[in-house]
Design a protein around this motif. Structure first.
Motif, PDB file in Angstrom:
ATOM      1  N   GLU A 209     -76.732  47.506 -79.706  1.00  0.00           N
ATOM      2  CA  GLU A 209     -77.202  48.130 -80.946  1.00  0.00           C
ATOM      3  C   GLU A 209     -77.164  47.025 -81.992  1.00  0.00           C
ATOM      4  O   GLU A 209     -76.090  46.529 -82.346  1.00  0.00           O
ATOM      5  N   LEU A 210     -78.334  46.642 -82.477  1.00  0.00           N
ATOM      6  CA  LEU A 210     -78.480  45.410 -83.247  1.00  0.00           C
ATOM      7  C   LEU A 210     -78.974  45.671 -84.667  1.00  0.00           C
ATOM      8  O   LEU A 210     -79.881  46.492 -84.880  1.00  0.00           O
ATOM      9  N   TYR A 211     -78.395  44.897 -85.621  1.00  0.00           N
ATOM     10  CA  TYR A 211     -78.758  45.032 -87.025  1.00  0.00           C
ATOM     11  C   TYR A 211     -78.890  43.654 -87.663  1.00  0.00           C
ATOM     12  O   TYR A 211     -78.417  42.650 -87.125  1.00  0.00           O
ATOM     13  N   ARG A 212     -79.522  43.635 -88.834  1.00  0.00           N
ATOM     14  CA  ARG A 212     -79.603  42.397 -89.613  1.00  0.00           C
ATOM     15  C   ARG A 212     -79.578  42.739 -91.094  1.00  0.00           C
ATOM     16  O   ARG A 212     -80.172  43.731 -91.539  1.00  0.00           O
ATOM     17  N   THR A 326     -82.485  46.312 -86.422  1.00  0.00           N
ATOM     18  CA  THR A 326     -82.779  47.203 -87.540  1.00  0.00           C
ATOM     19  C   THR A 326     -82.246  46.607 -88.840  1.00  0.00           C
ATOM     20  O   THR A 326     -81.106  46.154 -88.897  1.00  0.00           O
ATOM     21  N   ARG A 327     -83.070  46.603 -89.862  1.00  0.00           N
ATOM     22  CA  ARG A 327     -82.663  46.078 -91.172  1.00  0.00           C
ATOM     23  C   ARG A 327     -81.709  47.052 -91.841  1.00  0.00           C
ATOM     24  O   ARG A 327     -81.991  48.248 -91.944  1.00  0.00           O
ATOM     25  N   VAL A 328     -80.549  46.560 -92.260  1.00  0.00           N
ATOM     26  CA  VAL A 328     -79.606  47.374 -93.023  1.00  0.00           C
ATOM     27  C   VAL A 328     -80.197  47.609 -94.407  1.00  0.00           C
ATOM     28  O   VAL A 328     -80.636  46.654 -95.073  1.00  0.00           O
ATOM     29  N   SER A 329     -80.215  48.845 -94.862  1.00  0.00           N
ATOM     30  CA  SER A 329     -80.856  49.168 -96.140  1.00  0.00           C
ATOM     31  C   SER A 329     -80.109  48.521 -97.300  1.00  0.00           C
ATOM     32  O   SER A 329     -78.890  48.297 -97.255  1.00  0.00           O
ATOM     33  N   ASP A 330     -80.846  48.235 -98.352  1.00  0.00           N
ATOM     34  CA  ASP A 330     -80.291  47.515 -99.507  1.00  0.00           C
ATOM     35  C   ASP A 330     -79.107  48.244-100.133  1.00  0.00           C
ATOM     36  O   ASP A 330     -78.178  47.605-100.644  1.00  0.00           O
ATOM     37  N   ASP A 331     -79.125  49.580-100.112  1.00  0.00           N
ATOM     38  CA  ASP A 331     -78.031  50.315-100.745  1.00  0.00           C
ATOM     39  C   ASP A 331     -76.742  50.255 -99.939  1.00  0.00           C
ATOM     40  O   ASP A 331     -75.694  50.710-100.407  1.00  0.00           O
ATOM     41  N   GLN A 332     -76.801  49.657 -98.743  1.00  0.00           N
ATOM     42  CA  GLN A 332     -75.613  49.484 -97.918  1.00  0.00           C
ATOM     43  C   GLN A 332     -75.149  48.028 -97.877  1.00  0.00           C
ATOM     44  O   GLN A 332     -74.343  47.649 -97.036  1.00  0.00           O
ATOM     45  N   LEU A 333     -75.671  47.231 -98.808  1.00  0.00           N
ATOM     46  CA  LEU A 333     -75.324  45.810 -98.854  1.00  0.00           C
ATOM     47  C   LEU A 333     -74.783  45.427-100.227  1.00  0.00           C
ATOM     48  O   LEU A 333     -75.246  45.932-101.252  1.00  0.00           O
ATOM     49  N   ARG A 361     -67.409  53.484 -78.995  1.00  0.00           N
ATOM     50  CA  ARG A 361     -68.773  53.936 -79.285  1.00  0.00           C
ATOM     51  C   ARG A 361     -69.440  52.960 -80.241  1.00  0.00           C
ATOM     52  O   ARG A 361     -68.766  52.262 -81.011  1.00  0.00           O
ATOM     53  N   SER A 362     -70.762  52.967 -80.235  1.00  0.00           N
ATOM     54  CA  SER A 362     -71.538  52.075 -81.100  1.00  0.00           C
ATOM     55  C   SER A 362     -71.398  52.483 -82.553  1.00  0.00           C
ATOM     56  O   SER A 362     -70.809  53.518 -82.885  1.00  0.00           O
ATOM     57  N   PHE A 363     -71.961  51.672 -83.445  1.00  0.00           N
ATOM     58  CA  PHE A 363     -71.897  51.973 -84.874  1.00  0.00           C
ATOM     59  C   PHE A 363     -72.550  53.319 -85.194  1.00  0.00           C
ATOM     60  O   PHE A 363     -72.008  54.103 -85.966  1.00  0.00           O
ATOM     61  N   SER A 364     -73.698  53.577 -84.604  1.00  0.00           N
ATOM     62  CA  SER A 364     -74.335  54.880 -84.835  1.00  0.00           C
ATOM     63  C   SER A 364     -73.515  55.997 -84.202  1.00  0.00           C
ATOM     64  O   SER A 364     -73.489  57.120 -84.708  1.00  0.00           O
ATOM     65  N   GLY A 365     -72.828  55.671 -83.116  1.00  0.00           N
ATOM     66  CA  GLY A 365     -72.000  56.667 -82.432  1.00  0.00           C
ATOM     67  C   GLY A 365     -70.816  57.132 -83.246  1.00  0.00           C
ATOM     68  O   GLY A 365     -70.336  58.261 -83.061  1.00  0.00           O
ATOM     69  N   VAL A 368     -71.501  55.674 -89.003  1.00  0.00           N
ATOM     70  CA  VAL A 368     -71.472  54.949 -90.273  1.00  0.00           C
ATOM     71  C   VAL A 368     -72.860  55.028 -90.928  1.00  0.00           C
ATOM     72  O   VAL A 368     -73.884  55.028 -90.229  1.00  0.00           O
ATOM     73  N   PRO A 369     -72.917  55.100 -92.271  1.00  0.00           N
ATOM     74  CA  PRO A 369     -74.191  55.381 -92.950  1.00  0.00           C
ATOM     75  C   PRO A 369     -75.291  54.376 -92.687  1.00  0.00           C
ATOM     76  O   PRO A 369     -76.470  54.745 -92.663  1.00  0.00           O
ATOM     77  N   TRP A 370     -74.957  53.097 -92.547  1.00  0.00           N
ATOM     78  CA  TRP A 370     -75.998  52.081 -92.399  1.00  0.00           C
ATOM     79  C   TRP A 370     -76.513  51.949 -90.970  1.00  0.00           C
ATOM     80  O   TRP A 370     -77.502  51.260 -90.731  1.00  0.00           O
ATOM     81  N   ALA A 371     -75.853  52.611 -90.019  1.00  0.00           N
ATOM     82  CA  ALA A 371     -76.228  52.458 -88.604  1.00  0.00           C
ATOM     83  C   ALA A 371     -77.293  53.473 -88.238  1.00  0.00           C
ATOM     84  O   ALA A 371     -77.011  54.562 -87.722  1.00  0.00           O
ATOM     85  N   THR A 372     -78.537  53.107 -88.503  1.00  0.00           N
ATOM     86  CA  THR A 372     -79.656  54.028 -88.291  1.00  0.00           C
ATOM     87  C   THR A 372     -80.382  53.785 -86.978  1.00  0.00           C
ATOM     88  O   THR A 372     -81.341  54.501 -86.664  1.00  0.00           O
ATOM     89  N   ALA A 373     -79.968  52.790 -86.222  1.00  0.00           N
ATOM     90  CA  ALA A 373     -80.574  52.541 -84.912  1.00  0.00           C
ATOM     91  C   ALA A 373     -79.840  53.374 -83.845  1.00  0.00           C
ATOM     92  O   ALA A 373     -78.931  54.138 -84.144  1.00  0.00           O
ATOM     93  N   ARG A 374     -80.250  53.187 -82.605  1.00  0.00           N
ATOM     94  CA  ARG A 374     -79.582  53.823 -81.491  1.00  0.00           C
ATOM     95  C   ARG A 374     -79.361  52.794 -80.394  1.00  0.00           C
ATOM     96  O   ARG A 374     -80.127  51.824 -80.286  1.00  0.00           O
ATOM     97  N   PRO A 375     -78.347  52.968 -79.558  1.00  0.00           N
ATOM     98  CA  PRO A 375     -78.107  52.006 -78.492  1.00  0.00           C
ATOM     99  C   PRO A 375     -79.288  51.909 -77.532  1.00  0.00           C
ATOM    100  O   PRO A 375     -79.973  52.907 -77.258  1.00  0.00           O
ATOM    101  N   VAL A 376     -79.525  50.702 -77.036  1.00  0.00           N
ATOM    102  CA  VAL A 376     -80.588  50.447 -76.060  1.00  0.00           C
ATOM    103  C   VAL A 376     -79.929  49.891 -74.804  1.00  0.00           C
ATOM    104  O   VAL A 376     -79.144  48.949 -74.864  1.00  0.00           O
ATOM    105  N   LYS A 377     -80.260  50.504 -73.656  1.00  0.00           N
ATOM    106  CA  LYS A 377     -79.629  50.099 -72.409  1.00  0.00           C
ATOM    107  C   LYS A 377     -80.567  49.188 -71.600  1.00  0.00           C
ATOM    108  O   LYS A 377     -81.745  49.497 -71.404  1.00  0.00           O
ATOM    109  N   TRP A 378     -80.035  48.068 -71.149  1.00  0.00           N
ATOM    110  CA  TRP A 378     -80.730  47.130 -70.265  1.00  0.00           C
ATOM    111  C   TRP A 378     -80.064  47.199 -68.909  1.00  0.00           C
ATOM    112  O   TRP A 378     -78.839  47.080 -68.811  1.00  0.00           O
TER     113      TRP A 378
END
Length: 380
Positions: A209-212, A326-333, A361-365, A368-378
């Motif tokens: 689960e990746l963010y920037r 996923t880009r972390v929204s400005d209001d969470q930075l 569990r992942s950040f979205s799991g 947390v408010p900024w974790a708007t993505a979902r885990p991706v399984k490879w």
């Protein structure tokens, strides 16, 4: 005693200075001879011939060992050149920018009968063996797992220092930079090694689960989970958008029902927290070049052989195959500093890292408010 190993260094600036110091120390001990350097911006203080291309250096200076400290996307080409010339390698991490290139380089090293050491220097620490023993002996009790934490900060200037920094791809070529694959790669590779998960076939799947927060195309904050053949899960929560003003030592921990053993690998320090008691331990570290020379001299096993980087390369491939971070929204930075010194802090990041590892569990799991993505399984 056999003659000193003739060493060529590719990349003498930046991190290459640390390798240069190791070469100079080995030369002073009579175990190495520094014969050539390769760098597009050569350092004027070097007393050896300097070349712009590795091919030119190897054509004029016979080399037994080539140390490669170059952009990730160039590792495969440079490594191939050195192996074809008959040299052993000390290759900075990650060894290649893709799993396919890793397989090809490993096959070439095997055909040429050459040794390749990967620049995962934390694997040279005795702390890895201590944690492996603790896992085998059931020291931490039931439900053992290995977790890795890293909360660092990087400035805008860090990602502006060259064209490939913070990029997944540059000019159509994968470079695979990022917090998981490069900056804090040691956390993941060390955690995998503790469970004995080193080869590609010892990984079942990898979840990311990746963010920037930075203006980059790769991850600066990430959750990773690896399902291993041993059955002991590996989980990592890492960021370059931390809350501290100074870098805290990252750590890998073996955790279970009785407590945990924490390994701060940059300090070669372990803290045992078992059944309410706490004790500290310091361990010895083997240098990667020294170990490679010992391997050449008398067959001492490599501490970070290329063949043992397969599991980490599965993680790298999973990160690169996932959707863009996923880009972390400005209001969470919260941004601190100005210009090249500007750094982002993700709101609540310290708590998020701890809670995700504690919960498994992942950040979205953990919501947390900024974790708007979902885990991706490879899946391998």
């Amino acid at each position: 005693m056999s003659r000193p190993a003739r060493v060529t260094l590719v990349g003498v600036n930046g991190h290459g200075r640390k390798h240069l110091a190791a070469i100079v120390a080995a030369e002073a001990a009579g175990r190495a001879q520094f014969v050539a350097a390769v760098d597009p911006q050569p350092a004027g203080f070097l007393a050896v011939p300097t070349y712009a291309r590795l091919e030119d250096a190897l054509a004029e200076q016979e080399s037994d060992v080539v140390v490669i400290v170059a952009p990730i996307g160039e590792h495969t080409e440079l490594g191939t050149t050195a192996l074809e010339a008959g040299a052993d390698l000390l290759l900075e991490k990650p060894p290649t920018a893709s799993l396919a290139d890793f397989r090809a380089l490993e096959a070439l090293a095997r055909r040429r009968g050459r040794a390749v050491q990967v620049g995962f220097q934390a694997l040279g620490s005795g702390g890895v063996d201590v944690l492996r023993s603790a896992l085998r002996e059931g020291v931490v009790g039931d439900d053992p797992r290995v977790v890795a934490w890293g909360e660092w900060r990087r400035t805008d200037g860090y990602f502006a220092r060259n064209a490939w920094a913070g990029r997944r791809v540059l000019d159509g070529r994968r470079v695979a930079d990022g917090v998981v694959t490069n900056v804090l790669a040691h956390t993941v590779s060390t955690a995998l090694a503790v469970t004995g998960t080193t080869r590609e076939d010892q990984v079942a799947w990898v979840e990311t689960e990746l963010y920037r927060a930075h203006d980059i195309t790769t991850d600066d904050t990430a959750w990773v989970e690896v399902a291993t053949a041993s059955g002991v899960p590996v989980r990592a929560a890492v960021t370059l958008c931390g809350s501290g003003q100074a870098e805290e030592p990252p750590w890998v921990a073996l955790v279970g029902s009785r407590g945990r053993v924490v390994f701060r690998y940059t300090l070669d320090e372990l803290v045992w927290e078992i059944d309410g008691d706490s004790t500290a331990q310091r361990v010895f570290r083997s240098g990667l070049l020294d170990n490679l020379l010992q391997h050449r001299e008398r067959g001492v096993p490599l501490v970070a052989p290329l063949s043992d980087a397969g599991a980490f390369m599965c993680v790298l491939e999973a990160v690169q195959a996932s959707p863009p971070p996923t880009r972390v929204s400005d209001d969470q930075l919260v941004w601190r500093g100005i210009g090249a010194s500007r750094t982002p802090e993700i709101v609540g990041i310290a708590d998020a890292l701890r809670e995700s590892l504690a919960a498994g569990r992942s950040f979205s799991g953990i919501g947390v408010p900024w974790a708007t993505a979902r885990p991706v399984k490879w899946v391998r």
